[in-house]
Design a protein around this motif. Structure first.
Motif, short mmCIF file in Angstrom:
data_model
loop_
_atom_site.label_atom_id
_atom_site.label_comp_id
_atom_site.label_asym_id
_atom_site.label_seq_id
_atom_site.Cartn_x
_atom_site.Cartn_y
_atom_site.Cartn_z
N GLU A 14 110.85 29.46 -42.27
CA GLU A 14 112.28 29.64 -42.02
C GLU A 14 112.64 29.05 -40.67
OE1 GLU A 14 115.10 33.31 -42.98
OE2 GLU A 14 113.96 33.63 -41.13
N PHE A 15 113.74 28.28 -40.63
CA PHE A 15 114.19 27.69 -39.37
C PHE A 15 115.70 27.51 -39.40
CE2 PHE A 15 112.88 24.38 -42.32
CZ PHE A 15 113.92 23.47 -42.30
N ASN A 16 116.28 27.13 -38.26
CA ASN A 16 117.73 27.01 -38.14
C ASN A 16 118.28 25.95 -39.09
OD1 ASN A 16 117.79 28.97 -36.16
ND2 ASN A 16 117.65 27.48 -34.47
N ALA A 17 119.45 26.21 -39.63
CA ALA A 17 120.05 25.32 -40.62
C ALA A 17 120.45 23.98 -40.03
CB ALA A 17 121.26 26.00 -41.24
N ASP A 18 120.65 23.91 -38.70
CA ASP A 18 121.07 22.64 -38.11
C ASP A 18 119.88 21.75 -37.74
OD1 ASP A 18 120.17 24.34 -36.18
OD2 ASP A 18 121.73 23.84 -34.70
N PHE A 19 118.65 22.20 -38.05
CA PHE A 19 117.47 21.36 -37.82
C PHE A 19 117.39 20.29 -38.91
CE2 PHE A 19 114.56 24.43 -35.25
CZ PHE A 19 115.56 24.55 -34.30
N ASN A 20 117.08 19.07 -38.52
CA ASN A 20 116.92 17.98 -39.50
C ASN A 20 115.52 17.95 -40.12
OD1 ASN A 20 119.55 16.94 -39.19
ND2 ASN A 20 118.93 15.85 -37.32
N PHE A 21 114.55 18.50 -39.38
CA PHE A 21 113.16 18.51 -39.87
C PHE A 21 112.56 19.89 -39.68
CE2 PHE A 21 114.09 14.19 -38.60
CZ PHE A 21 113.60 13.42 -39.66
N CYS A 22 111.62 20.24 -40.51
CA CYS A 22 110.93 21.52 -40.40
C CYS A 22 110.06 21.50 -39.14
CB CYS A 22 110.06 21.75 -41.64
SG CYS A 22 108.96 23.18 -41.50
N PRO A 23 110.19 22.48 -38.24
CA PRO A 23 109.40 22.51 -37.01
C PRO A 23 107.92 22.80 -37.26
CG PRO A 23 110.68 24.52 -37.22
CD PRO A 23 111.14 23.62 -38.33
N ASN A 24 107.59 23.24 -38.47
CA ASN A 24 106.19 23.58 -38.76
C ASN A 24 105.41 22.42 -39.38
OD1 ASN A 24 103.91 25.42 -39.06
ND2 ASN A 24 104.36 25.35 -41.25
N CYS A 25 105.97 21.83 -40.44
CA CYS A 25 105.25 20.76 -41.15
C CYS A 25 105.86 19.38 -40.95
CB CYS A 25 105.14 21.07 -42.64
SG CYS A 25 106.72 20.99 -43.53
N GLY A 26 107.10 19.31 -40.46
CA GLY A 26 107.73 18.02 -40.19
C GLY A 26 108.46 17.41 -41.36
N GLN A 27 108.51 18.08 -42.51
CA GLN A 27 109.24 17.52 -43.65
C GLN A 27 110.73 17.56 -43.40
OE1 GLN A 27 108.08 18.05 -47.86
NE2 GLN A 27 109.97 19.21 -48.11
N LYS A 28 111.42 16.52 -43.91
CA LYS A 28 112.86 16.42 -43.75
C LYS A 28 113.54 17.62 -44.39
CE LYS A 28 116.54 12.97 -43.98
NZ LYS A 28 116.90 11.61 -44.45
N ALA A 29 114.51 18.21 -43.70
CA ALA A 29 115.15 19.44 -44.18
C ALA A 29 115.89 19.22 -45.50
CB ALA A 29 116.10 19.98 -43.13
N LYS A 30 116.70 18.18 -45.53
CA LYS A 30 117.46 17.87 -46.75
C LYS A 30 116.93 16.56 -47.32
CE LYS A 30 121.60 20.25 -45.10
NZ LYS A 30 123.04 20.12 -44.76
N ASP A 31 115.89 16.70 -48.13
CA ASP A 31 115.19 15.52 -48.64
C ASP A 31 115.39 15.42 -50.15
OD1 ASP A 31 113.64 13.28 -48.60
OD2 ASP A 31 111.72 14.35 -48.62
#
Length: 358
Positions: A14-31
């Motif tokens: 779980e991370f902030n909605a305004d993040f573009n990438f996951c802070p844990n694995c680095g996958q793009k948030a909206k991919d």
């Protein structure tokens, strides 16, 4: 909105909605999965086809030695990694080679072998006449033949008859074109009666105490004779080239290390070799495509080939920081050794491996 959360579809963090990438694995948030995303990710993951590739192409082609020198100096993220660039460019080159040169040569060789390999040495008329007359009688017999049957006389080769008579057994192997090196009629008869392969191999000339290697050679030769698929043999040789380059490229780097042994460890010379081979594959790909579009004169292709040596000379001078004479002398020696010894030996090994595996 601030405080809103989203969950990564990959690792479920779980991370902030305004993040573009996951802070844990680095996958793009909206991919969202699209055709473009699918193929971009595939190429990017396996060939590192990203912005660094486009940044690397221009200096690769126009600034000999620059990428290698930059990489060994520690700037290793700005341009594409040498091994990744080599892999990507080589895949493109061999794909172009297969659809432009290899397929055409395979088809041509198969057709040629089918047409010429099974032809008899001489016509039945020539063989029969050779059994009936001697050399001194050939002229007189041919004169009578011309008077009695002009059509047969036209189909009869005087020189062929004379050669047959002079042969020890009346069956000299003067076949026009391809020759197998064994009695085809005898082999054909053994194949027709489904004789054991060991018997056929002996008829082909294999000794009783033949080694495993000799038996394998005869087995492959018989396979080629029965199938008449010389094109597949050629394709098998071509297929071994990409693998062989993983040996030839380190040998080229070893030659560089021998001539410039004070210029860093072996890895430095390997980096230079990766970039130089990438340049070669790029130039050869351009040549293949250009020749498919427009028939380029031979001297233009020669200039292309000459440019690769000039490129190597400039790259050596810049990378190893030597004078022009020193660079030219060592570059010429390295090129000479590579072409006179390394490549011929490699070609023999490639042909043998291709023949044994087709």
């Amino acid at each position: 909105m601030a405080g809103e959360k989203q969950i990564c579809k990959n690792c479920e963090t779980e991370f902030n909605a305004d993040f573009n990438f996951c802070p844990n694995c680095g996958q793009k948030a909206k991919d969202d999965l699209t055709i473009g995303v699918l193929f971009y990710n595939t190429i990017s993951n396996y060939f590192s086809f990203d912005a660094r590739f486009f940044k690397s192409v221009i200096p690769l082609l126009l600034k000999p030695g620059y990428l290698a020198k930059t990489f060994v100096q520690g700037k290793r993220l700005l341009y594409l990694h040498p091994a990744q660039l080599y892999l990507f460019v080589s895949v493109i080159f061999f794909f172009i080679l297969s659809i432009t040169v290899v397929n055409r040569q395979v088809e041509t060789l198969d057709n040629t072998l089918q047409k010429t390999a099974g032809k008899p040495l001489f016509s039945e008329t020539e063989e029969n006449l050779a059994k009936l007359v001697d050399t001194a009688q050939v002229d007189s017999v041919m004169q009578v033949l011309k008077e009695k049957n002009p059509e047969i006389a036209k189909q009869t080769n005087l020189k062929s008859i004379d050669s047959l008579i002079k042969a020890e057994n009346g069956n000299q192997s003067l076949k026009k074109g391809f020759t197998w090196g064994f009695d085809q009629k005898k082999i054909d008869s053994l194949i027709a009666i489904d004789a054991p392969k060991s018997e056929i191999y002996k008829a082909m000339g294999m000794s009783d105490d033949a080694s495993w290697f000799s038996k394998k050679i005869h087995a492959q030769l018989l396979k080629l004779y029965k199938q008449r698929n010389g094109g597949q043999l050629l394709k098998a040789v071509y297929d071994t080239i990409p693998i062989s380059l993983f040996i030839l490229l380190p040998i080229f780097a070893l030659l560089l290390k021998m001539f410039f042994y004070k210029r860093g460890p072996y890895a430095y010379h390997l980096v230079f070799s990766f970039y130089f081979y990438s340049f070669l594959f790029t130039v050869f790909s351009i040549m293949l495509i250009a020749n498919e579009i427009v028939k380029i004169p031979g001297f233009i292709n020669f200039l292309f080939m000459l440019s690769t040596f000039i490129y190597l000379l400039i790259a050596v001078k810049r990378f190893y920081e030597k004078g022009w004479f020193n660079s030219f002398f060592k570059t010429s020696l390295i090129t000479g050794i590579y072409f006179l010894f390394v490549i011929p030996i490699a070609a023999i090994i490639l042909t043998l491996v291709g023949f044994m595996s087709f």
